[in-house]
Design a protein around this motif. Structure first.
Motif, short mmCIF file in Angstrom:
data_model
loop_
_atom_site.label_atom_id
_atom_site.label_comp_id
_atom_site.label_asym_id
_atom_site.label_seq_id
_atom_site.Cartn_x
_atom_site.Cartn_y
_atom_site.Cartn_z
N LEU A 184 -4.20 -0.44 9.14
CA LEU A 184 -4.66 -0.67 7.78
C LEU A 184 -5.97 -1.45 7.75
O LEU A 184 -6.22 -2.29 8.63
N LEU B 115 -5.96 3.49 4.70
CA LEU B 115 -5.36 3.98 5.93
C LEU B 115 -5.93 5.36 6.23
O LEU B 115 -5.54 6.35 5.62
N LEU C 120 5.62 0.34 1.53
CA LEU C 120 4.47 1.19 1.26
C LEU C 120 4.74 2.03 0.01
O LEU C 120 5.85 2.54 -0.17
N THR D 79 1.85 7.96 4.51
CA THR D 79 0.77 7.68 5.47
C THR D 79 0.31 8.91 6.24
O THR D 79 -0.74 8.86 6.87
N ALA E 58 7.66 6.57 4.36
CA ALA E 58 6.46 6.03 5.00
C ALA E 58 5.67 7.15 5.69
O ALA E 58 4.43 7.17 5.64
N VAL F 108 -3.38 3.14 0.00
CA VAL F 108 -1.95 2.87 0.08
C VAL F 108 -1.70 1.48 -0.51
O VAL F 108 -2.48 0.55 -0.29
N LEU G 189 0.04 1.44 12.46
CA LEU G 189 -0.32 1.43 11.05
C LEU G 189 -1.66 0.70 10.91
O LEU G 189 -1.72 -0.45 10.47
#
Length: 386
Positions: A88, A119, A146, A70, A66, A124, A86
């Motif tokens: 998003l 992101l 993810l 990210t 992750a 993603v 996170l």
């Protein structure tokens, strides 16, 4: 709430330097059995990104995948509310967690299917699972998976390359067909019968080329989807090989360029005769077009240590052969051994047909230095007995 970040245990809202860490993983909070009791797995062992939030919406697990996908460190994510750890957004710029409201809304929801989200400017692939203590109870865990978009981009690139190849291969014959038919319609009386025949033969050959390309595309679609049908009938491999060699000599190849070796007796073979013809035709054409010297076709019973009875066919030439570093890519889409034309789809289809019969195909170097293709088909049973 105690969480763990890079070897340091912290409490939500506190500093990572408050004390030493204890626990199984630097990327998980002190939450029991996130991956299930007794599995012995660390979240960092997973190939895809894993993010887990507890019943309050705070992140308690943020694995290494992750972090890689990210570009967010576990220290930055653990212990923080999911919406901040996170952030998003969908393609319209809406905040994803506020839009889906995993901890509120309908209590019968079980998760979110995979979709493409944004992101911080990067794409993603995100899917989520709502873990409840009972079917309509509150969310106890929110598990997010993810994945990067590299695999999807490779697929899209492959599709784009296929479209470009098809467009290129169609343009030439269709241009010829259009040109000759338009000329004949406008100036029919000006041409002799021989000229008309030549033009119509060219149109017919180009139409066959288009038909062959469309058939290849249909075969690829069936192979990729696992829907390639095999209608087994009795196949005389010796006769099939001789028939294809005769077709090559009729098309202008010298008869002495081909050498046929039959290692008899051959077992009875039940296969799809049309698809066997497709395999033989492609391998012979490949040897003639890209190879040199004598093309040797050897047909015999399968002679290996396996107990499977069948027939093997080996096609080899005396040309430059295939470089060692390219042999692993021979049966992939769009591979071309030279610049002598072709779509680069034939050997991919050949492999799919052979494997649909339960057979195998290999490529190597012939004794004379050229390319050598060998495929084997099991005896199998007729279609009405399958």
């Amino acid at each position: 709430m105690s969480v763990r970040t890079s070897g340091t245990a912290v409490t939500a809202g506190s500093s990572p330097s408050d004390g030493p860490a204890r626990g199984p993983s630097p990327t998980t909070a002190a939450a029991p059995d996130i991956l299930g009791p007794g599995l012995g797995l660390d979240p960092d062992d997973l190939p895809d990104g894993l993010v887990v939030a507890d019943e309050t919406g705070r992140v308690i697990c943020f694995n290494a995948a992750a972090a890689r996908i990210t570009d967010i460190t576990p220290e930055h994510a653990l212990g923080r509310p999911l919406e901040h750890a996170l952030p998003l957004q969908d393609i319209e710029g809406r905040r994803w967690w506020r839009l889906t409201d995993p901890y509120g809304g309908l209590a019968i929801r079980r998760g979110q299917p995979e979709r493409n989200l944004l992101l911080g400017g990067r794409e993603v692939l995100v899917s989520a699972r709502y873990v409840r203590s009972r079917p309509t109870g509150p969310v106890q865990r929110l598990v997010i998976a993810l994945r990067g978009t590299e695999a999807r981009r490779r697929t899209e690139l492959s599709h784009a390359e296929l479209i470009a190849t098809v467009a290129h291969e169609l343009r030439s014959p269709l241009t010829s067909v259009k040109g000759f038919t338009a000329t004949l319609l406008q100036k029919w009386e000006r041409f002799t019968d021989d000229q008309k025949r030549l033009m119509l033969e060219t149109v017919d050959a180009d139409a066959n080329r288009v038909t062959r390309l469309i058939a290849e595309l249909l075969d690829i679609s069936r192979i990729d989807s696992g829907r390639l049908e095999v209608r087994r009938q009795r196949v005389d491999m010796s006769a099939a090989v001789r028939r294809h060699v005769q077709a090559q000599t009729t098309a202008g190849q010298r008869p002495d360029r081909f050498l046929i070796r039959m290692l008899e007796p051959l077992p009875d073979l039940w296969a799809d005769p049309d698809k066997v013809d497709q395999v033989l035709g492609n391998l012979l054409e490949n040897a003639v077009r890209h190879g040199e010297g004598t093309v040797t076709i050897e047909v015999g019973p399968v002679s290996d240590t396996t107990s499977t009875e069948g027939t093997s066919v080996t096609v080899s030439d005396e040309g430059p052969g295939i470089p060692e570093e390219s042999m692993s890519r021979v049966f992939t889409r769009f591979w071309r051994g030279s610049k002598r034309g072709g779509t680069g789809l034939g050997l991919y289809i050949v492999k799919g047909i052979v494997e649909a019969h339960g057979g195998t195909i290999t490529v190597g170097r012939a004794p004379a230095g050229g390319a050598q293709f060998r495929f084997s088909l099991p005896v199998a049973a007729p279609a009405f007995m399958a």
